[in-house]
Design a protein around this motif. Structure first.
Motif, PDB file in Angstrom:
ATOM      1  N   ASP A   1     -32.914 -23.035  15.248  1.00 11.48           N
ATOM      2  CA  ASP A   1     -32.716 -23.112  16.778  1.00 11.48           C
ATOM      3  C   ASP A   1     -32.508 -21.876  17.433  1.00 11.48           C
ATOM      4  O   ASP A   1     -32.922 -21.620  18.519  1.00 11.48           O
ATOM      5  CB  ASP A   1     -31.673 -24.154  17.125  1.00 11.48           C
ATOM      6  CG  ASP A   1     -31.982 -25.550  16.978  1.00 11.48           C
ATOM      7  OD1 ASP A   1     -33.198 -25.980  16.579  1.00 11.48           O
ATOM      8  OD2 ASP A   1     -30.965 -26.300  16.633  1.00 11.48           O
ATOM      9  N   ALA A   2     -31.828 -21.008  16.712  1.00 12.46           N
ATOM     10  CA  ALA A   2     -31.243 -19.830  17.351  1.00 12.46           C
ATOM     11  C   ALA A   2     -32.583 -18.585  17.230  1.00 12.46           C
ATOM     12  O   ALA A   2     -32.720 -17.859  18.096  1.00 12.46           O
ATOM     13  CB  ALA A   2     -30.080 -19.176  16.876  1.00 12.46           C
ATOM     14  N   GLU A   3     -33.383 -18.781  16.117  1.00  8.12           N
ATOM     15  CA  GLU A   3     -34.081 -17.528  15.684  1.00  8.12           C
ATOM     16  C   GLU A   3     -35.550 -17.817  15.788  1.00  8.12           C
ATOM     17  O   GLU A   3     -36.486 -16.999  15.791  1.00  8.12           O
ATOM     18  CB  GLU A   3     -33.887 -17.253  14.186  1.00  8.12           C
ATOM     19  CG  GLU A   3     -32.446 -16.480  14.278  1.00  8.12           C
ATOM     20  CD  GLU A   3     -32.471 -15.070  14.774  1.00  8.12           C
ATOM     21  OE1 GLU A   3     -33.135 -13.953  14.256  1.00  8.12           O
ATOM     22  OE2 GLU A   3     -31.429 -15.102  15.865  1.00  8.12           O
TER      23      GLU A   3
ATOM     24  N   GLN B   1     -26.997 -13.654   8.147  1.00  5.38           N
ATOM     25  CA  GLN B   1     -26.272 -14.604   7.543  1.00  5.38           C
ATOM     26  C   GLN B   1     -26.949 -15.452   6.292  1.00  5.38           C
ATOM     27  O   GLN B   1     -26.106 -16.306   5.790  1.00  5.38           O
ATOM     28  CB  GLN B   1     -25.888 -15.686   8.589  1.00  5.38           C
ATOM     29  CG  GLN B   1     -25.197 -15.048   9.926  1.00  5.38           C
ATOM     30  CD  GLN B   1     -24.888 -16.179  10.876  1.00  5.38           C
ATOM     31  OE1 GLN B   1     -24.450 -17.318  10.349  1.00  5.38           O
ATOM     32  NE2 GLN B   1     -24.656 -16.084  11.986  1.00  5.38           N
TER      33      GLN B   1
ATOM     34  N   ARG C   1     -29.513 -12.682  13.207  1.00  9.25           N
ATOM     35  CA  ARG C   1     -28.865 -13.866  12.510  1.00  9.25           C
ATOM     36  C   ARG C   1     -29.432 -13.849  11.069  1.00  9.25           C
ATOM     37  O   ARG C   1     -28.383 -14.622  10.347  1.00  9.25           O
ATOM     38  CB  ARG C   1     -28.728 -15.185  13.321  1.00  9.25           C
ATOM     39  CG  ARG C   1     -28.220 -15.016  14.539  1.00  9.25           C
ATOM     40  CD  ARG C   1     -28.260 -16.591  15.263  1.00  9.25           C
ATOM     41  NE  ARG C   1     -27.659 -16.305  16.581  1.00  9.25           N
ATOM     42  CZ  ARG C   1     -27.343 -17.191  17.310  1.00  9.25           C
ATOM     43  NH1 ARG C   1     -27.128 -18.458  17.003  1.00  9.25           N
ATOM     44  NH2 ARG C   1     -26.829 -17.078  18.435  1.00  9.25           N
TER      45      ARG C   1
ATOM     46  N   ASP D   1     -28.862 -28.108   4.974  1.00  9.67           N
ATOM     47  CA  ASP D   1     -30.017 -28.167   5.924  1.00  9.67           C
ATOM     48  C   ASP D   1     -29.495 -28.029   7.413  1.00  9.67           C
ATOM     49  O   ASP D   1     -30.171 -27.763   8.352  1.00  9.67           O
ATOM     50  CB  ASP D   1     -30.310 -29.831   5.840  1.00  9.67           C
ATOM     51  CG  ASP D   1     -31.303 -30.300   4.679  1.00  9.67           C
ATOM     52  OD1 ASP D   1     -31.874 -28.946   4.369  1.00  9.67           O
ATOM     53  OD2 ASP D   1     -31.385 -31.003   3.993  1.00  9.67           O
ATOM     54  N   GLY D   2     -28.388 -28.461   7.752  1.00  7.63           N
ATOM     55  CA  GLY D   2     -27.523 -28.016   9.075  1.00  7.63           C
ATOM     56  C   GLY D   2     -27.758 -26.703   9.540  1.00  7.63           C
ATOM     57  O   GLY D   2     -28.036 -26.289  10.528  1.00  7.63           O
ATOM     58  N   PHE D   3     -27.355 -25.830   8.411  1.00 10.93           N
ATOM     59  CA  PHE D   3     -27.576 -24.572   8.906  1.00 10.93           C
ATOM     60  C   PHE D   3     -28.872 -23.844   9.007  1.00 10.93           C
ATOM     61  O   PHE D   3     -29.100 -23.368   9.924  1.00 10.93           O
ATOM     62  CB  PHE D   3     -27.009 -23.220   7.631  1.00 10.93           C
ATOM     63  CG  PHE D   3     -27.187 -21.932   7.959  1.00 10.93           C
ATOM     64  CD1 PHE D   3     -26.234 -21.303   8.625  1.00 10.93           C
ATOM     65  CD2 PHE D   3     -28.256 -21.506   7.480  1.00 10.93           C
ATOM     66  CE1 PHE D   3     -26.406 -19.953   8.891  1.00 10.93           C
ATOM     67  CE2 PHE D   3     -28.420 -20.206   7.660  1.00 10.93           C
ATOM     68  CZ  PHE D   3     -27.751 -19.189   8.579  1.00 10.93           C
TER      69      PHE D   3
ATOM     70  N   ALA E   1     -31.191 -25.778  10.294  1.00 14.58           N
ATOM     71  CA  ALA E   1     -31.667 -26.259  11.590  1.00 14.58           C
ATOM     72  C   ALA E   1     -31.024 -25.410  12.619  1.00 14.58           C
ATOM     73  O   ALA E   1     -31.783 -25.074  13.782  1.00 14.58           O
ATOM     74  CB  ALA E   1     -31.196 -27.725  11.674  1.00 14.58           C
ATOM     75  N   ASP E   2     -29.800 -25.117  12.537  1.00 11.87           N
ATOM     76  CA  ASP E   2     -29.025 -24.380  13.677  1.00 11.87           C
ATOM     77  C   ASP E   2     -29.650 -22.962  13.595  1.00 11.87           C
ATOM     78  O   ASP E   2     -30.009 -22.233  14.815  1.00 11.87           O
ATOM     79  CB  ASP E   2     -27.832 -24.123  13.275  1.00 11.87           C
ATOM     80  CG  ASP E   2     -26.738 -25.406  13.667  1.00 11.87           C
ATOM     81  OD1 ASP E   2     -27.422 -26.458  14.212  1.00 11.87           O
ATOM     82  OD2 ASP E   2     -25.863 -25.738  13.001  1.00 11.87           O
ATOM     83  N   TYR E   3     -30.006 -22.294  12.440  1.00 11.63           N
ATOM     84  CA  TYR E   3     -30.463 -20.940  12.136  1.00 11.63           C
ATOM     85  C   TYR E   3     -31.945 -20.973  13.083  1.00 11.63           C
ATOM     86  O   TYR E   3     -32.116 -20.061  14.114  1.00 11.63           O
ATOM     87  CB  TYR E   3     -30.688 -20.663  11.011  1.00 11.63           C
ATOM     88  CG  TYR E   3     -31.317 -19.165  10.657  1.00 11.63           C
ATOM     89  CD1 TYR E   3     -30.928 -18.289  11.001  1.00 11.63           C
ATOM     90  CD2 TYR E   3     -32.535 -19.296  10.181  1.00 11.63           C
ATOM     91  CE1 TYR E   3     -31.346 -16.898  10.566  1.00 11.63           C
ATOM     92  CE2 TYR E   3     -33.570 -18.256  10.053  1.00 11.63           C
ATOM     93  CZ  TYR E   3     -32.972 -17.144  10.177  1.00 11.63           C
ATOM     94  OH  TYR E   3     -33.613 -15.706   9.815  1.00 11.63           O
TER      95      TYR E   3
END
Length: 193
Positions: A140-142, A161, A158, A132-134, A136-138
């Motif tokens: 945020d960036a994309e 990944q 990205r 879930d953390g990945f 959310a971060d993904y």
């Protein structure tokens, strides 16, 4: 003879631009939902959507050669649309996690409202386990760029990944089987042989 891309897709435009194929863009106005309600087999759905887009735009642009293209993603026999919003995108990514994504990309060429050529290719993308953390971060960036993609990824960004393994043609994964299309255009005198 003018060449038209019947798609608003930035990556499809970029593929043609980078290959040196002069074209203009006229997005197709096709009821994709009607096709999706009628066709459940991913390969046929991608092909029919590509054909419909090329034919529709070619009817309004007589004598011009028109390229239509579409991609369809399925995971565990479930078809996916572009996410409606970021929340929906996160749900798609959670569902894809640890599974194989089947991506069908089709391309068609039409002139004067008649289909002249079409082609479909398949890619298999093994999505790694995503936390879930990945996710959310993904996002945020994309986000919002990946919101315009059926698989919630841009391989040129990205999105690479997301995967443990990818089997299939690079251009097919980007959204249009470019190499066969270039051959078809050369065969029709649209590109130098």
């Amino acid at each position: 003879m003018p060449l038209i891309l019947a798609s608003a897709s930035a990556i499809r435009r970029a593929m043609l631009d980078q290959a040196g194929v002069a074209h203009r863009v006229v997005p197709a106005n096709v009821d994709e939902g009607a096709f999706k309600r009628r066709l459940r087999e991913p390969r046929m759905l991608a092909l029919e959507l590509a054909r419909a887009k090329a034919i529709a735009v070619s009817r309004d642009n007589p004598r011009d050669m028109v390229i239509g293209s579409d991609s369809v993603v399925s995971v565990e026999d479930r078809l996916f649309d572009k996410p409606r919003d970021r929340f929906d995108a996160a749900g798609h990514l959670r569902f894809f996690s640890g599974k194989t994504m089947i991506l069908m990309s089709a391309v068609a060429v039409a002139r004067d409202g008649e289909l002249e050529w079409n082609h479909v290719e398949t890619a298999r993308l093994l999505v790694r386990s995503l936390s879930d953390g990945f996710i959310a971060d993904y996002l945020d960036a994309e986000w919002p760029e990946v919101g315009a993609t059926v698989g919630v990824f841009r391989l040129e960004g990205r999105g690479v990944q997301l995967f443990d393994r990818i089997e299939g043609d690079h251009f097919t994964i980007l959204g249009m089987p470019l190499i066969p299309l270039l051959g078809a255009l050369r065969g029709r005198g649209m590109l130098a042989a």
